[in-house]
Design a protein around this motif. Structure first.
Motif, PDB file in Angstrom:
ATOM      1  N   PRO A  39      42.673   9.910   5.903  1.00 31.79           N
ATOM      2  CA  PRO A  39      43.066   8.770   6.391  1.00 31.79           C
ATOM      3  C   PRO A  39      44.215   9.019   7.548  1.00 31.79           C
ATOM      4  CG  PRO A  39      44.143   9.052   4.527  1.00 31.79           C
ATOM      5  CD  PRO A  39      43.331  10.258   4.577  1.00 31.79           C
ATOM      6  N   ASN A  40      44.072   8.078   8.415  1.00 29.12           N
ATOM      7  CA  ASN A  40      45.032   7.993   9.426  1.00 29.12           C
ATOM      8  C   ASN A  40      46.506   8.127   8.748  1.00 29.12           C
ATOM      9  OD1 ASN A  40      43.205   7.428  11.353  1.00 29.12           O
ATOM     10  ND2 ASN A  40      43.452   5.333  11.503  1.00 29.12           N
ATOM     11  N   GLY A  41      47.453   9.018   9.298  1.00 36.39           N
ATOM     12  CA  GLY A  41      48.775   9.152   8.645  1.00 36.39           C
ATOM     13  C   GLY A  41      48.788  10.198   7.686  1.00 36.39           C
ATOM     14  N   GLY A  42      47.652  10.893   7.364  1.00 33.67           N
ATOM     15  CA  GLY A  42      47.461  11.832   6.215  1.00 33.67           C
ATOM     16  C   GLY A  42      48.255  13.055   6.457  1.00 33.67           C
ATOM     17  N   GLY A  43      48.489  13.554   7.518  1.00 30.05           N
ATOM     18  CA  GLY A  43      49.085  14.727   8.105  1.00 30.05           C
ATOM     19  C   GLY A  43      48.224  15.719   8.916  1.00 30.05           C
ATOM     20  N   LYS A  44      46.889  15.363   8.984  1.00 31.08           N
ATOM     21  CA  LYS A  44      46.017  16.202   9.608  1.00 31.08           C
ATOM     22  C   LYS A  44      46.552  16.766  11.287  1.00 31.08           C
ATOM     23  CE  LYS A  44      42.730  13.022  10.273  1.00 31.08           C
ATOM     24  NZ  LYS A  44      43.565  11.820   9.468  1.00 31.08           N
ATOM     25  N   SER A  45      47.106  15.808  11.931  1.00 27.47           N
ATOM     26  CA  SER A  45      47.429  16.108  13.252  1.00 27.47           C
ATOM     27  C   SER A  45      48.848  17.030  13.089  1.00 27.47           C
ATOM     28  CB  SER A  45      47.889  14.997  14.176  1.00 27.47           C
ATOM     29  OG  SER A  45      46.535  14.381  14.474  1.00 27.47           O
ATOM     30  N   PHE A  86      44.405  19.418  21.831  1.00 27.76           N
ATOM     31  CA  PHE A  86      45.149  18.110  21.680  1.00 27.76           C
ATOM     32  C   PHE A  86      44.203  17.013  21.123  1.00 27.76           C
ATOM     33  CE2 PHE A  86      48.114  20.675  23.964  1.00 27.76           C
ATOM     34  CZ  PHE A  86      49.332  20.677  23.182  1.00 27.76           C
ATOM     35  N   GLN A  87      44.934  16.158  20.330  1.00 28.89           N
ATOM     36  CA  GLN A  87      44.282  14.907  20.017  1.00 28.89           C
ATOM     37  C   GLN A  87      44.241  13.801  21.216  1.00 28.89           C
ATOM     38  OE1 GLN A  87      46.115  12.634  16.873  1.00 28.89           O
ATOM     39  NE2 GLN A  87      44.880  10.862  17.000  1.00 28.89           N
ATOM     40  N   GLN A  88      45.258  13.925  22.020  1.00 24.20           N
ATOM     41  CA  GLN A  88      45.033  13.315  23.109  1.00 24.20           C
ATOM     42  C   GLN A  88      45.400  14.320  24.398  1.00 24.20           C
ATOM     43  OE1 GLN A  88      44.853   9.986  23.739  1.00 24.20           O
ATOM     44  NE2 GLN A  88      44.246   9.665  21.734  1.00 24.20           N
ATOM     45  N   PRO A  89      44.323  14.567  24.968  1.00 21.59           N
ATOM     46  CA  PRO A  89      44.373  15.710  26.062  1.00 21.59           C
ATOM     47  C   PRO A  89      45.439  15.247  27.072  1.00 21.59           C
ATOM     48  CG  PRO A  89      42.150  15.400  25.844  1.00 21.59           C
ATOM     49  CD  PRO A  89      43.192  14.269  24.938  1.00 21.59           C
ATOM     50  N   GLU A 162      41.250  16.226  16.268  1.00 22.40           N
ATOM     51  CA  GLU A 162      40.351  15.214  16.528  1.00 22.40           C
ATOM     52  C   GLU A 162      39.317  15.482  17.672  1.00 22.40           C
ATOM     53  OE1 GLU A 162      41.524  11.166  15.764  1.00 22.40           O
ATOM     54  OE2 GLU A 162      43.035  11.810  14.400  1.00 22.40           O
ATOM     55  N   PRO A 163      38.628  16.327  17.506  1.00 26.89           N
ATOM     56  CA  PRO A 163      37.711  16.801  18.635  1.00 26.89           C
ATOM     57  C   PRO A 163      36.720  15.633  18.826  1.00 26.89           C
ATOM     58  CG  PRO A 163      37.011  17.922  16.696  1.00 26.89           C
ATOM     59  CD  PRO A 163      38.319  17.356  16.495  1.00 26.89           C
ATOM     60  N   GLU A 164      36.419  14.785  17.860  1.00 29.45           N
ATOM     61  CA  GLU A 164      35.386  13.736  18.070  1.00 29.45           C
ATOM     62  C   GLU A 164      36.158  12.507  18.725  1.00 29.45           C
ATOM     63  OE1 GLU A 164      37.683  12.326  14.751  1.00 29.45           O
ATOM     64  OE2 GLU A 164      37.092  14.361  15.540  1.00 29.45           O
ATOM     65  N   ALA A 165      37.027  12.492  18.929  1.00 26.96           N
ATOM     66  CA  ALA A 165      37.774  11.205  19.654  1.00 26.96           C
ATOM     67  C   ALA A 165      37.085  10.756  20.950  1.00 26.96           C
ATOM     68  CB  ALA A 165      39.374  11.277  19.640  1.00 26.96           C
ATOM     69  N   GLY A 166      36.536   9.678  21.008  1.00 23.03           N
ATOM     70  CA  GLY A 166      36.201   9.300  22.568  1.00 23.03           C
ATOM     71  C   GLY A 166      34.867   9.538  22.883  1.00 23.03           C
TER      72      GLY A 166
END
Length: 182
Positions: A39-45, A86-89, A162-166
């Protein structure tokens, strides 16, 4: 091979110690792909940032091909063979996509090599080489370009946050094939 042993990460929030990552251990063998979901906030990043040396672990050990890289900063971890997306390049006004690919490869790239990198992530290469890496690119375009930068140089291990973001589902399934190829 990557070995993570008893990795923990704590922060102090409002005077309270908060353990974000708690005594995690795992191995990733050569040629293996590990996907961490939750889940969001689960520590993945946070885990990705700890592995790359962006954040310092509170305790534990990170070993890459038998070398303890726990004390290495981000630069030394990259030189040891870790790649990161990065999650946000980040965006770089004034820098072209071609120049970014060359910087990330560590050397000169031919136009054909640059085009192949972009094509491998689902971009029509000739439309992007001279574009700036700035706010004129969508989030999905930026993500693909960043993944292409990770593909531009051989790494022992690549970490994709999060390579799938966007990115649409069809395109992402094509990217999974590229991840499997590396």
């Amino acid at each position: 091979m990557l070995q993570v042993k008893n990795l923990s990460y704590e922060v102090i929030e409002n005077g309270q110690k908060l353990r974000i990552i708690d005594d995690i251990s795992f191995d990733v063998a050569d040629g293996e792909m590990l996907v961490i979901t939750g889940p969001n906030g689960g520590g993945k990043s946070t885990m990705a940032s700890l592995l790359m040396g962006i954040k310092p672990q509170t305790s534990g050990q990170i070993i890459l091909d038998g070398e303890d890289i726990t004390g290495f900063d981000i630069d030394h971890r990259a030189k040891a063979g870790l790649g990161f997306a990065f999650q946000q390049p980040p965006r770089f006004k004034g820098m072209t996509v071609k120049h970014l690919l060359q910087l990330s490869s560590g050397g000169e790239l031919s136009e054909d090599e640059s085009c192949k990198l972009l094509s491998n992530v689902g971009l029509c290469a000739m439309e992007y080489l001279d574009r700036q890496v700035d706010s004129t690119l969508s989030g999905g375009e930026m993500k693909r370009i960043e993944i292409a930068t990770a593909f531009s140089k051989p790494h022992k291990l690549c970490i994709f946050d999060e390579p799938e973001a966007g990115i649409d589902l069809w395109s992402f399934s094509m990217l999974v094939q590229q991840f499997e190829a590396i």
